[in-house]
Design an enzyme around this catalytic site. Structure first.
Site, PDB file in Angstrom:
ATOM      1  CE1 TYR A  72     -29.593 -36.148 -24.613  1.00  0.00           C
ATOM      2  CE2 TYR A  72     -27.326 -35.422 -24.355  1.00  0.00           C
ATOM      3  CZ  TYR A  72     -28.290 -36.385 -24.203  1.00  0.00           C
ATOM      4  OH  TYR A  72     -27.960 -37.588 -23.641  1.00  0.00           O
ATOM      5  CD  GLU A  96     -23.151 -33.852 -14.909  1.00  0.00           C
ATOM      6  OE1 GLU A  96     -23.199 -32.810 -14.253  1.00  0.00           O
ATOM      7  OE2 GLU A  96     -22.888 -34.968 -14.427  1.00  0.00           O
TER       8      GLU A  96
HETATM    9  C1  LIG Z   1     -27.389 -40.442 -28.645  1.00  0.00           C
HETATM   10  C2  LIG Z   1     -28.200 -41.579 -29.213  1.00  0.00           C
HETATM   11  C3  LIG Z   1     -29.159 -42.080 -28.147  1.00  0.00           C
HETATM   12  C4  LIG Z   1     -29.005 -41.051 -30.428  1.00  0.00           C
HETATM   13  O1  LIG Z   1     -29.877 -42.095 -30.861  1.00  0.00           O
HETATM   14  P1  LIG Z   1     -30.435 -42.140 -32.382  1.00  0.00           P
HETATM   15  O2  LIG Z   1     -31.543 -43.126 -32.410  1.00  0.00           O
HETATM   16  O3  LIG Z   1     -29.317 -42.338 -33.321  1.00  0.00           O
HETATM   17  O4  LIG Z   1     -31.025 -40.669 -32.542  1.00  0.00           O
HETATM   18  P2  LIG Z   1     -32.001 -40.157 -33.712  1.00  0.00           P
HETATM   19  O5  LIG Z   1     -31.889 -41.042 -34.912  1.00  0.00           O
HETATM   20  O6  LIG Z   1     -33.363 -39.969 -33.151  1.00  0.00           O
HETATM   21  O7  LIG Z   1     -31.335 -38.767 -34.071  1.00  0.00           O
HETATM   22  C5  LIG Z   1     -31.704 -37.576 -33.438  1.00  0.00           C
HETATM   23  C6  LIG Z   1     -30.998 -36.402 -34.111  1.00  0.00           C
HETATM   24  O8  LIG Z   1     -29.643 -36.404 -33.741  1.00  0.00           O
HETATM   25  C7  LIG Z   1     -28.817 -36.555 -34.893  1.00  0.00           C
HETATM   26  N1  LIG Z   1     -27.749 -37.457 -34.557  1.00  0.00           N
HETATM   27  C8  LIG Z   1     -27.835 -38.614 -33.869  1.00  0.00           C
HETATM   28  N2  LIG Z   1     -26.616 -39.179 -33.745  1.00  0.00           N
HETATM   29  C9  LIG Z   1     -25.769 -38.336 -34.399  1.00  0.00           C
HETATM   30  C10 LIG Z   1     -24.374 -38.376 -34.632  1.00  0.00           C
HETATM   31  N3  LIG Z   1     -23.607 -39.391 -34.185  1.00  0.00           N
HETATM   32  N4  LIG Z   1     -23.807 -37.371 -35.311  1.00  0.00           N
HETATM   33  C11 LIG Z   1     -24.578 -36.340 -35.780  1.00  0.00           C
HETATM   34  N5  LIG Z   1     -25.907 -36.249 -35.582  1.00  0.00           N
HETATM   35  C12 LIG Z   1     -26.488 -37.246 -34.910  1.00  0.00           C
HETATM   36  C13 LIG Z   1     -29.718 -37.146 -35.953  1.00  0.00           C
HETATM   37  O9  LIG Z   1     -29.248 -36.842 -37.241  1.00  0.00           O
HETATM   38  C14 LIG Z   1     -31.036 -36.505 -35.623  1.00  0.00           C
HETATM   39  O10 LIG Z   1     -31.111 -35.190 -36.096  1.00  0.00           O
HETATM   40  P3  LIG Z   1     -31.997 -34.830 -37.393  1.00  0.00           P
HETATM   41  O11 LIG Z   1     -33.368 -35.353 -37.101  1.00  0.00           O
HETATM   42  O12 LIG Z   1     -31.910 -33.351 -37.448  1.00  0.00           O
HETATM   43  O13 LIG Z   1     -31.335 -35.553 -38.509  1.00  0.00           O
HETATM   44  C15 LIG Z   1     -27.291 -42.725 -29.709  1.00  0.00           C
HETATM   45  O14 LIG Z   1     -26.314 -42.206 -30.596  1.00  0.00           O
HETATM   46  C16 LIG Z   1     -26.574 -43.507 -28.608  1.00  0.00           C
HETATM   47  O15 LIG Z   1     -27.100 -44.458 -28.071  1.00  0.00           O
HETATM   48  N6  LIG Z   1     -25.323 -43.109 -28.261  1.00  0.00           N
HETATM   49  C17 LIG Z   1     -24.538 -43.870 -27.289  1.00  0.00           C
HETATM   50  C18 LIG Z   1     -25.042 -43.690 -25.881  1.00  0.00           C
HETATM   51  C19 LIG Z   1     -24.873 -42.258 -25.397  1.00  0.00           C
HETATM   52  O16 LIG Z   1     -23.830 -41.664 -25.519  1.00  0.00           O
HETATM   53  N7  LIG Z   1     -25.974 -41.703 -24.818  1.00  0.00           N
HETATM   54  C20 LIG Z   1     -25.986 -40.329 -24.341  1.00  0.00           C
HETATM   55  C21 LIG Z   1     -25.422 -40.196 -22.974  1.00  0.00           C
HETATM   56  S1  LIG Z   1     -26.343 -41.073 -21.745  1.00  0.00           S
END
Ligand SMILES: CC(C)(COP(=O)(O)OP(=O)(O)OC[C@H]1O[C@@H](n2cnc3c(N)ncnc32)[C@H](O)[C@@H]1OP(=O)(O)O)[C@@H](O)C(=O)NCCC(=O)NCCS
Length: 158
Positions: free
Chosen positions: A126, A115
């Site tokens: 996702y 969610e």
């Molecule tokens: C969501 C989260 C876990 C992603 O972690 P991350 O290590 O940056 O993810 P990745 O580097 O593996 O990126 C995965 C894909 O998503 C994209 N992506 C990640 N963050 C992004 C952003 N802020 N905006 C656009 N694209 C994004 C990346 O570009 C990548 O896609 P690609 O391979 O096609 O370029 C991180 O942003 C986070 O911790 N957010 C805060 C906590 C949160 O909201 N968690 C989710 C709800 S529990």
């Protein structure tokens, strides 16, 4: 059921920096400990290279990200996933999802749900893993300023 103070510390080290306080999504230490004490809760913590940090032993390795899930029968829910801000957009989120899905498959899971608040950039992660929106709850989350945001439920079979 997992009882490991070192694991909780590692999760909290990421938790405390990863979530924007405006959305009130971060869990406190008690919530993490309670979740881990429940049966069928699973935690994975990785380092800055996306490699798993083993649960048990104390370790000098800095945690960079974690994922928490819980399963019921053959369905698993992704409860929280987070990467420390300084380690983002380098594939650690992907590494967490891959390892989580592999572990889920190994325990016989066939469906994963999660969610998300509408507008969370986590949607990119996702989508990359084939999660499809399957429902929404209007005004489900309340922000720190009192505003409400919809929750969107995603699912995929594995
Ligand atoms: C969501 C989260 C876990 C992603 O972690 P991350 O290590 O940056 O993810 P990745 O580097 O593996 O990126 C995965 C894909 O998503 C994209 N992506 C990640 N963050 C992004 C952003 N802020 N905006 C656009 N694209 C994004 C990346 O570009 C990548 O896609 P690609 O391979 O096609 O370029 C991180 O942003 C986070 O911790 N957010 C805060 C906590 C949160 O909201 N968690 C989710 C709800 S529990």
């Amino acid at each position: 059921m997992i009882n490991c103070p070192a694991l909780i510390d590692r999760i909290m080290a990421v938790m405390e920096v990863a979530f924007d306080p405006a959305y009130g999504e971060a869990w406190n230490q008690r919530q993490v400990a309670d979740a881990l004490a429940m049966p069928n809760t699973h935690a994975l913590v990785v380092d800055a290279a996306g490699a798993p940090i083993p649960d048990g032993a104390r370790s000098a390795v800095q945690p960079a990200g974690f994922v928490l899930t819980r399963h019921v029968l053959d369905e698993e829910e992704l409860l929280l996933i987070a990467v420390a801000p300084g380690a983002r957009q380098r594939g650690i989120g992907v590494a967490l999802m891959e390892q989580m899905i592999t572990a889920s498959r190994a325990r016989g899971i066939v469906q994963i749900f999660l969610e998300m608040r509408r507008g969370n950039p986590a949607i990119h992660l996702y989508n990359k893993f084939g999660f499809e929106p399957i429902g929404e709850r209007k005004h489900y989350y309340r922000m720190a300023n009192g505003e409400r945001i919809d929750a969107i439920t995603f699912g995929r079979s594995i």
